[in-house]
Design a protein around this motif. Sequence first.
Motif, PDB file in Angstrom:
ATOM      1  N   VAL A   1       1.375   2.322  -5.399  1.00 28.72           N
ATOM      2  CA  VAL A   1       0.293   3.280  -5.644  1.00 28.72           C
ATOM      3  C   VAL A   1      -0.455   2.902  -6.919  1.00 28.72           C
ATOM      4  CG1 VAL A   1      -0.224   5.668  -6.314  1.00 28.72           C
ATOM      5  CG2 VAL A   1       1.293   5.218  -4.388  1.00 28.72           C
ATOM      6  N   ASP A   2       0.270   2.597  -7.973  1.00 23.56           N
ATOM      7  CA  ASP A   2      -0.370   2.221  -9.241  1.00 23.56           C
ATOM      8  C   ASP A   2      -1.258   0.997  -9.065  1.00 23.56           C
ATOM      9  OD1 ASP A   2       0.874   4.327 -10.517  1.00 23.56           O
ATOM     10  OD2 ASP A   2       2.466   3.089 -11.391  1.00 23.56           O
ATOM     11  N   LYS A   3      -0.777   0.003  -8.355  1.00 21.17           N
ATOM     12  CA  LYS A   3      -1.546  -1.227  -8.147  1.00 21.17           C
ATOM     13  C   LYS A   3      -2.783  -0.975  -7.293  1.00 21.17           C
ATOM     14  CE  LYS A   3       2.327  -4.388  -8.725  1.00 21.17           C
ATOM     15  NZ  LYS A   3       3.236  -5.338  -8.062  1.00 21.17           N
ATOM     16  N   ILE A   4      -2.639  -0.162  -6.262  1.00 22.94           N
ATOM     17  CA  ILE A   4      -3.763   0.107  -5.365  1.00 22.94           C
ATOM     18  C   ILE A   4      -4.824   0.947  -6.066  1.00 22.94           C
ATOM     19  CG2 ILE A   4      -4.431   1.360  -3.273  1.00 22.94           C
ATOM     20  CD1 ILE A   4      -1.829   0.392  -2.006  1.00 22.94           C
ATOM     21  N   LYS A   5      -4.410   1.949  -6.814  1.00 21.79           N
ATOM     22  CA  LYS A   5      -5.369   2.832  -7.476  1.00 21.79           C
ATOM     23  C   LYS A   5      -6.164   2.109  -8.556  1.00 21.79           C
ATOM     24  CE  LYS A   5      -4.351   7.184  -8.077  1.00 21.79           C
ATOM     25  NZ  LYS A   5      -3.677   8.385  -8.550  1.00 21.79           N
ATOM     26  N   ASP A   6      -5.600   1.050  -9.118  1.00 22.91           N
ATOM     27  CA  ASP A   6      -6.286   0.297 -10.166  1.00 22.91           C
ATOM     28  C   ASP A   6      -7.202  -0.780  -9.614  1.00 22.91           C
ATOM     29  OD1 ASP A   6      -5.010   1.799 -12.094  1.00 22.91           O
ATOM     30  OD2 ASP A   6      -3.415   0.331 -12.447  1.00 22.91           O
ATOM     31  N   ASP A   7      -7.228  -0.971  -8.300  1.00 23.95           N
ATOM     32  CA  ASP A   7      -7.980  -2.065  -7.696  1.00 23.95           C
ATOM     33  C   ASP A   7      -8.702  -1.578  -6.440  1.00 23.95           C
ATOM     34  OD1 ASP A   7      -8.885  -4.393  -6.507  1.00 23.95           O
ATOM     35  OD2 ASP A   7      -7.014  -5.494  -6.800  1.00 23.95           O
TER      36      ASP A   7
ATOM     37  N   ALA B   1     -10.729  -3.026  -4.431  1.00 29.94           N
ATOM     38  CA  ALA B   1     -10.673  -3.988  -3.323  1.00 29.94           C
ATOM     39  C   ALA B   1      -9.333  -3.896  -2.605  1.00 29.94           C
ATOM     40  CB  ALA B   1     -10.913  -5.410  -3.842  1.00 29.94           C
ATOM     41  N   MET B   2      -8.260  -3.725  -3.379  1.00 27.39           N
ATOM     42  CA  MET B   2      -6.930  -3.593  -2.778  1.00 27.39           C
ATOM     43  C   MET B   2      -6.838  -2.290  -1.986  1.00 27.39           C
ATOM     44  SD  MET B   2      -4.084  -5.256  -2.402  1.00 27.39           S
ATOM     45  CE  MET B   2      -4.185  -6.482  -3.683  1.00 27.39           C
ATOM     46  N   LEU B   3      -7.454  -1.231  -2.487  1.00 26.31           N
ATOM     47  CA  LEU B   3      -7.470   0.046  -1.774  1.00 26.31           C
ATOM     48  C   LEU B   3      -8.179  -0.108  -0.433  1.00 26.31           C
ATOM     49  CD1 LEU B   3      -6.891   3.073  -1.601  1.00 26.31           C
ATOM     50  CD2 LEU B   3      -8.988   3.465  -2.908  1.00 26.31           C
ATOM     51  N   ALA B   4      -9.286  -0.826  -0.417  1.00 37.82           N
ATOM     52  CA  ALA B   4     -10.012  -1.058   0.835  1.00 37.82           C
ATOM     53  C   ALA B   4      -9.147  -1.839   1.822  1.00 37.82           C
ATOM     54  CB  ALA B   4     -11.314  -1.797   0.557  1.00 37.82           C
ATOM     55  N   LYS B   5      -8.448  -2.859   1.322  1.00 38.36           N
ATOM     56  CA  LYS B   5      -7.554  -3.633   2.191  1.00 38.36           C
ATOM     57  C   LYS B   5      -6.418  -2.748   2.702  1.00 38.36           C
ATOM     58  CE  LYS B   5      -8.367  -8.087  -0.016  1.00 38.36           C
ATOM     59  NZ  LYS B   5      -7.778  -9.171  -0.816  1.00 38.36           N
ATOM     60  N   PHE B   6      -5.899  -1.886   1.825  1.00 30.93           N
ATOM     61  CA  PHE B   6      -4.809  -0.992   2.213  1.00 30.93           C
ATOM     62  C   PHE B   6      -5.241  -0.068   3.343  1.00 30.93           C
ATOM     63  CE2 PHE B   6      -2.540   3.069   1.827  1.00 30.93           C
ATOM     64  CZ  PHE B   6      -1.232   2.628   1.984  1.00 30.93           C
ATOM     65  N   LYS B   7      -6.475   0.419   3.272  1.00 30.27           N
ATOM     66  CA  LYS B   7      -6.969   1.318   4.321  1.00 30.27           C
ATOM     67  C   LYS B   7      -7.055   0.610   5.664  1.00 30.27           C
ATOM     68  CE  LYS B   7      -9.485   4.447   1.297  1.00 30.27           C
ATOM     69  NZ  LYS B   7     -10.782   4.980   0.909  1.00 30.27           N
ATOM     70  N   LYS B   8      -7.332  -0.699   5.644  1.00 29.36           N
ATOM     71  CA  LYS B   8      -7.442  -1.460   6.890  1.00 29.36           C
ATOM     72  C   LYS B   8      -6.077  -1.872   7.437  1.00 29.36           C
ATOM     73  CE  LYS B   8     -12.004  -3.334   6.057  1.00 29.36           C
ATOM     74  NZ  LYS B   8     -12.824  -4.516   5.859  1.00 29.36           N
ATOM     75  N   ASP B   9      -5.174  -2.305   6.561  1.00 28.05           N
ATOM     76  CA  ASP B   9      -3.869  -2.804   7.003  1.00 28.05           C
ATOM     77  C   ASP B   9      -2.810  -2.461   5.956  1.00 28.05           C
ATOM     78  OD1 ASP B   9      -1.750  -4.052   8.224  1.00 28.05           O
ATOM     79  OD2 ASP B   9      -2.674  -6.038   8.272  1.00 28.05           O
ATOM     80  N   PRO B  10      -2.367  -1.200   5.940  1.00 32.03           N
ATOM     81  CA  PRO B  10      -1.458  -0.749   4.873  1.00 32.03           C
ATOM     82  C   PRO B  10      -0.137  -1.507   4.799  1.00 32.03           C
ATOM     83  CG  PRO B  10      -1.724   0.954   6.554  1.00 32.03           C
ATOM     84  CD  PRO B  10      -2.694  -0.131   6.877  1.00 32.03           C
ATOM     85  N   VAL B  11       0.450  -1.832   5.923  1.00 34.62           N
ATOM     86  CA  VAL B  11       1.746  -2.501   5.913  1.00 34.62           C
ATOM     87  C   VAL B  11       1.625  -3.891   5.291  1.00 34.62           C
ATOM     88  CG1 VAL B  11       3.627  -3.389   7.345  1.00 34.62           C
ATOM     89  CG2 VAL B  11       2.647  -1.140   7.826  1.00 34.62           C
ATOM     90  N   ALA B  12       0.566  -4.621   5.643  1.00 32.55           N
ATOM     91  CA  ALA B  12       0.382  -5.969   5.092  1.00 32.55           C
ATOM     92  C   ALA B  12       0.180  -5.918   3.578  1.00 32.55           C
ATOM     93  CB  ALA B  12      -0.806  -6.654   5.754  1.00 32.55           C
ATOM     94  N   VAL B  13      -0.570  -4.937   3.097  1.00 30.53           N
ATOM     95  CA  VAL B  13      -0.809  -4.811   1.656  1.00 30.53           C
ATOM     96  C   VAL B  13       0.482  -4.447   0.938  1.00 30.53           C
ATOM     97  CG1 VAL B  13      -2.020  -3.475  -0.112  1.00 30.53           C
ATOM     98  CG2 VAL B  13      -3.257  -4.296   1.894  1.00 30.53           C
ATOM     99  N   VAL B  14       1.234  -3.529   1.487  1.00 29.25           N
ATOM    100  CA  VAL B  14       2.518  -3.154   0.874  1.00 29.25           C
ATOM    101  C   VAL B  14       3.429  -4.374   0.816  1.00 29.25           C
ATOM    102  CG1 VAL B  14       4.627  -1.802   1.195  1.00 29.25           C
ATOM    103  CG2 VAL B  14       2.397  -0.705   1.451  1.00 29.25           C
ATOM    104  N   GLU B  15       3.491  -5.114   1.900  1.00 36.08           N
ATOM    105  CA  GLU B  15       4.348  -6.303   1.940  1.00 36.08           C
ATOM    106  C   GLU B  15       3.935  -7.301   0.860  1.00 36.08           C
ATOM    107  OE1 GLU B  15       6.381  -9.000   5.347  1.00 36.08           O
ATOM    108  OE2 GLU B  15       4.270  -8.501   5.652  1.00 36.08           O
ATOM    109  N   LYS B  16       2.628  -7.496   0.703  1.00 36.28           N
ATOM    110  CA  LYS B  16       2.117  -8.427  -0.313  1.00 36.28           C
ATOM    111  C   LYS B  16       2.451  -7.938  -1.723  1.00 36.28           C
ATOM    112  CE  LYS B  16      -2.066 -10.452  -2.147  1.00 36.28           C
ATOM    113  NZ  LYS B  16      -3.508 -10.492  -2.122  1.00 36.28           N
ATOM    114  N   LEU B  17       2.232  -6.659  -1.978  1.00 39.07           N
ATOM    115  CA  LEU B  17       2.436  -6.117  -3.322  1.00 39.07           C
ATOM    116  C   LEU B  17       3.910  -6.016  -3.702  1.00 39.07           C
ATOM    117  CD1 LEU B  17      -0.290  -3.325  -3.451  1.00 39.07           C
ATOM    118  CD2 LEU B  17      -0.332  -5.565  -4.554  1.00 39.07           C
ATOM    119  N   VAL B  18       4.748  -5.754  -2.730  1.00 41.25           N
ATOM    120  CA  VAL B  18       6.177  -5.617  -3.009  1.00 41.25           C
ATOM    121  C   VAL B  18       6.773  -6.976  -3.352  1.00 41.25           C
ATOM    122  CG1 VAL B  18       8.404  -5.056  -1.964  1.00 41.25           C
ATOM    123  CG2 VAL B  18       6.477  -3.522  -1.656  1.00 41.25           C
TER     124      VAL B  18
END
Length: 77
Positions: free
Chosen positions: A13-19, A21-38
């Motif tokens: 959440v902290d990483k997405i809220k600060d970015d 572009a990342m938030l936009a990617k998260f909205k399109k494919d949340p699982v892929a973004v979580v996997e990348k960030l984790v």
Amino acid sequence: MNIDIKDIMENVVDKIKDDPAMLAKFKKDPVAVVEKLVGVDLPNDQLEKVADLVKAKIDLDKVGDVLEGLGGLFGKK
């Protein structure tokens, strides 16, 4: 290995809220973004749980921001 999903969720959440572009990617494919960030290979069911928790947290934060803005309508600041 013991995984604390709440800690992972807060970190994501902290990483997405600060970015935006990342938030936009998260909205399109949340699982892929979580996997990348984790950065850890987690089973898909755990990634989906984290993605759902992140969505809920972001939505609750938006609701809180809206409610704070409405406070001025009722004489509160």
